[in-house]
Design an enzyme around this catalytic site. Structure first.
Site, short mmCIF file in Angstrom:
data_model
loop_
_atom_site.label_atom_id
_atom_site.label_comp_id
_atom_site.label_asym_id
_atom_site.label_seq_id
_atom_site.Cartn_x
_atom_site.Cartn_y
_atom_site.Cartn_z
CE1 TYR A 23 -7.11 3.92 -1.31
CE2 TYR A 23 -6.68 1.64 -1.87
CZ TYR A 23 -6.83 2.63 -0.93
OH TYR A 23 -6.72 2.33 0.41
NE ARG A 60 -12.76 1.97 6.10
CZ ARG A 60 -11.55 1.72 5.59
NH1 ARG A 60 -10.68 2.68 5.40
NH2 ARG A 60 -11.18 0.47 5.33
CD GLU A 78 -10.55 -4.94 6.91
OE1 GLU A 78 -9.49 -4.29 7.04
OE2 GLU A 78 -10.73 -5.80 6.04
CG ASN A 108 -8.08 0.96 8.16
OD1 ASN A 108 -7.22 1.67 8.65
ND2 ASN A 108 -8.00 0.50 6.93
CD GLU A 124 -2.69 -1.21 2.54
OE1 GLU A 124 -3.64 -0.42 2.65
OE2 GLU A 124 -2.35 -2.02 3.42
N GLY A 184 -7.43 5.48 5.23
CA GLY A 184 -6.86 6.25 4.13
C GLY A 184 -7.30 7.70 4.18
CB SER A 207 -5.60 -1.21 0.29
OG SER A 207 -5.36 -0.01 0.97
CG ASP A 223 -14.30 -1.33 6.35
OD1 ASP A 223 -14.66 -0.14 6.41
OD2 ASP A 223 -13.18 -1.68 5.92
#
Length: 333
Positions: free
Chosen positions: A214, A253, A268, A270, A16, A274, A148, A255
């Site tokens: 992305y 964050r 998960e 984070n 990443e 990002g 990612s 998910d």
């Protein structure tokens, strides 16, 4: 009065790296525009990061690294040793959140619903048929410690499962095989203990993989998410519980999957979300009233040391009876 010097650490050698560089540049520009003294620390992943940090005057560090050695507690531990306050979660929380297998085990311990799964190690590839058994299809295959969505694939039959596992093992010596659940993908943003809100992610090809994350135009985003308000409260609460189960702090964050059948699952957590133009946390924060600069400043303001002693303990006076002697110590048996 001297200004606070903020070091923005970016780059690294993980898969990443490019995303990290984009995050780091965006954060550095925002903090500079707000009047902060910013030091860009671009780590190539090969040189020793320790002297780079030690020899740079920093009041705090904004970690914009992603993936291995950035999100997994390694850099966090280094900053603790150097006594440099840093953004994000502590060493242990970072390591646990990055390790999908350990995170899932903790979710189960705290009664947080997560999709059924099993792990496959490199040495167990030949036993895949037995391991999979009646688990069923389709499944999602993902490396144990990558971010990612690197190495993530959907397998709808055993042949595809074999190739997906083999591919994922290129990134990690252990992979997770997870039950595929048809659902809306929801991401919840948390900032310094405050739940900011949620965003629905709708990738056009059905899989929220690296490109969908992305590459502009490959994914649709909905704020607020297209779920009833009564369910949204439950989703936000579940996300908060998931972050708390790993003792996460700073910007987080979470998910999740939200099904039509009234079920929610945590995928998960984070700990270093990002910060690019397509990243989810800035979108969630914007809907909550934070500009990108506001978000960066709030994350930097929350930088701290997690393992520093609360106070210095006074030296204990020596006990003469316990002072060493020249006589050997004999233990009767």
């Amino acid at each position: 009065m001297n200004r606070t010097s903020i070091g923005v650490i970016m780059g690294g050698a993980s898969s990443e790296r490019e995303v990290s560089l984009r995050s780091g540049r965006a954060v550095a520009q925002a903090l500079e525009a707000a009047g902060h003294e910013v030091v860009r620390l671009v780590w190539d992943g090969r040189e020793d990061l320790f002297p780079m940090l030690k020899n740079t005057r920093l009041d705090k560090a904004f970690i914009a690294l992603h993936g291995r050695h950035g999100e997994d507690g390694c850099v966090q531990g280094m900053l603790e040793l150097l006594n440099i306050p840093y953004s994000g979660s502590n060493v242990l929380s970072s390591a646990l959140a990055m390790d999908k297998l350990k995170a899932k085990e903790l979710f189960r311990l705290y009664n947080i619903p997560t999709p059924p799964y099993y792990a496959v190690r490199e040495s167990e590839q030949t036993e895949l048929h037995e391991r999979h058994g009646s688990f069923g299809f389709p499944v999602v295959v993902k490396p144990r410690r990558e971010g990612s969505s690197v190495g993530v694939a959907i397998a709808r039959d055993f042949s595809k499962l074999q190739s997906a596992v083999s591919d994922a093992l290129r990134y990690d010596e252990c992979v997770l095989v997870e039950r595929f659940i048809a659902a809306k993908e929801i991401a919840v943003g948390i900032l310094n203990g405050r739940v900011l809100g949620a965003i629905e992610v709708a990738p056009k090809d059905g899989l929220y993989d690296y490109n969908a994350k992305y590459v502009s135009g490959t994914t649709e985003y909905f704020i607020p998410a297209r779920i009833p308000e009564s369910r949204m409260l439950g989703v936000l609460n579940l996300a908060e519980r998931a972050a708390a189960s790993l003792d996460c702090s700073g910007a987080v964050r979470v998910d999740l999957l939200v099904t039509e059948g009234e079920n929610e699952y945590v995928l998960e957590v984070n700990t270093l979300p990002g910060m690019t133009e397509t990243s989810l946390l800035p979108k969630i924060a914007q809907a909550a009233g934070y500009s990108f600069t506001d978000l960066c400043e709030a994350i930097a303001a929350g930088a701290r040391l997690h393992n520093a002693p609360r106070q210095s303990l006074p030296a204990r006076p020596a006990d003469p009876a316990r002072l060493p002697t020249s006589e050997p110590i004999r233990i009767a048996v």
